[in-house]
Design a protein around this motif. Structure first.
Motif, short mmCIF file in Angstrom:
data_model
loop_
_atom_site.label_atom_id
_atom_site.label_comp_id
_atom_site.label_asym_id
_atom_site.label_seq_id
_atom_site.Cartn_x
_atom_site.Cartn_y
_atom_site.Cartn_z
N SER A 156 -3.66 -1.67 -10.06
CA SER A 156 -4.10 -2.16 -8.69
C SER A 156 -2.49 -2.48 -8.68
N ASP A 181 -7.75 -2.35 6.16
CA ASP A 181 -8.92 -1.33 6.41
C ASP A 181 -7.56 -0.10 7.01
N THR A 212 -8.28 4.76 -1.59
CA THR A 212 -9.29 4.08 -2.61
C THR A 212 -8.98 2.70 -2.34
N PRO A 213 -10.02 1.98 -1.65
CA PRO A 213 -10.27 0.43 -2.10
C PRO A 213 -9.93 -0.46 -3.23
N THR A 214 -10.58 0.36 -4.19
CA THR A 214 -10.46 -0.31 -5.51
C THR A 214 -8.67 -0.27 -6.18
N CYS A 245 1.05 -1.17 0.34
CA CYS A 245 0.03 0.29 -0.22
C CYS A 245 0.86 1.08 0.11
N LEU A 269 -5.10 0.96 4.25
CA LEU A 269 -5.78 1.95 2.88
C LEU A 269 -6.00 2.94 3.60
N LEU A 280 -14.96 -3.49 2.54
CA LEU A 280 -14.20 -2.29 2.28
C LEU A 280 -14.62 -1.74 0.84
N VAL A 287 -12.23 -3.78 -1.37
CA VAL A 287 -11.13 -4.02 -2.22
C VAL A 287 -11.76 -5.31 -3.11
#
Ligand code: C2E
Ligand code: CA
Ligand code: CA
Ligand code: CA
Length: 279
Positions: free
Chosen positions: A113, A133, A142-144, A98, A136, A172, A174
């Motif tokens: 991604s 969570d 962003t979760p995507t 991340c 992120l 969430l 993802v």
């Protein structure tokens, strides 16, 4: 002859002890690997078929150990899993992927991604949802922008807990990807139960593809099935241009493999000419 037999036995015992000792030492050293900054992630691109842009990256762990040298996951993941060390290591992977994705995102690679592989053990802990969570949030993704790759055997470990964790992760926002599709048991049952967005056809079906065998029919059926369920289809282990064009013809959306790009360290990913660098 008796003498020889004894020596042979001794030799065997000695070799066994040496192996057990090495494994124990490996596990001991793995315990320190996070704190000593010895773990690294390499990243392998996923491309839109047949020659489209890079749409994602998969993080693959490596361990640069001063004692044991440079290791790919087959050398240490089994120990990490059996010892439970995979939980802190897996948390590190999520955070590091991340963090790196945020750097790339800020550099303008924000239509891409990052995918992280999860072990069965990690899905046994409901706290994984909080870890994801938080990662992120801390890294402002962003979760995507995050994909979690699971194998069917991963999900099967304790189906009830795993399914609950996966549903919470999915909530969430993802993406969930089913890795190595076609190799586990009850494939179709899991496909029905899991909240999955992506399906990765196992390399085993790709290796001999385009050589006039049953693999083509199997791959075609997997693609049709995945598409009917509204999933993105990724072929892994694409090594030849024949495989690339046949997969495209069969309707596969996304390609990944040595032909298009090997796993590389983060620093060289956007500076390297594709497929020139590798390990
Ligand atoms: P996987 O998730 O199925 O990843 C694909 C593996 O195939 C990777 O091996 C990759 O380097 C290799 N590969 C990619 N393209 C090609 C190709 O065209 N031809 C061939 N022959 N191989 C290709 P790697 O990096 O050694 O990883 C092995 C496995 O270890 C992964 O399989 C995954 O299950 C696991 N793994 C890797 N990183 C992590 C991690 O951070 N956490 C967990 N839990 N598992 C991980
Ligand atoms: Ca994977
Ligand atoms: Ca795979
Ligand atoms: Ca695999």
């Amino acid at each position: 002859a008796k003498q020889q037999g004894r020596n042979g036995y001794r030799f065997f015992e000695h070799a066994m002890n040496a192996d057990v000792q090495l494994q124990m030492q490996l596990q001991q050293d793995l315990r320190q690997a996070i704190d000593n900054n010895e773990l690294v992630l390499h990243y392998q691109p996923k491309f839109k078929a047949p020659n489209g842009p890079m749409i994602g990256l998969e993080a693959l762990i490596r361990w640069q150990s001063p004692e044991h040298g440079f290791m790919t996951p087959d050398r240490f993941l089994p120990q990490a899993e059996s010892s439970g060390l995979i939980v802190p290591i897996g948390n590190w992977v999520i955070n590091e992927a991340c963090r790196q994705m945020k750097v790339w995102s800020d550099q303008g690679h924000n239509d891409c991604s990052v995918a992280v592989n999860l072990s069965a053990v990690q899905l046994q802990h409901i706290s994984l949802v909080e870890v994801v969570d938080t990662a992120l949030e801390v890294h402002e993704l962003t979760p995507t922008q995050l994909v979690l790759e699971i194998t069917e055997s991963t999900a099967m470990h304790d189906a009830e807990t795993s399914l609950k964790v996966l549903n919470n992760l999915s909530a969430l926002g993802v993406s969930i990807s089913i890795d190595d599709f076609g190799t586990g048991y009850s494939s179709l049952l899991y496909l029905k139960q899991l909240p999955a967005n992506e399906l990765k056809i196992d390399r085993g079906f790709i290796t001999e593809l385009a050589q006039g065998n049953d693999d083509e029919a199997i791959v075609q059926a997997i693609i049709a099935l995945g598409k009917t369920l509204g999933m993105r289809i990724v072929a892994e282990g694409v090594e030849t241009s024949e495989q690339q064009s046949l997969l495209t013809q069969l309707g596969c959306d996304t390609l990944q493999g040595y032909l298009l790009g090997k796993p590389v360290p983060a620093e060289v990913l956007f500076t390297s000419v594709k497929a020139e660098l590798g390990e």
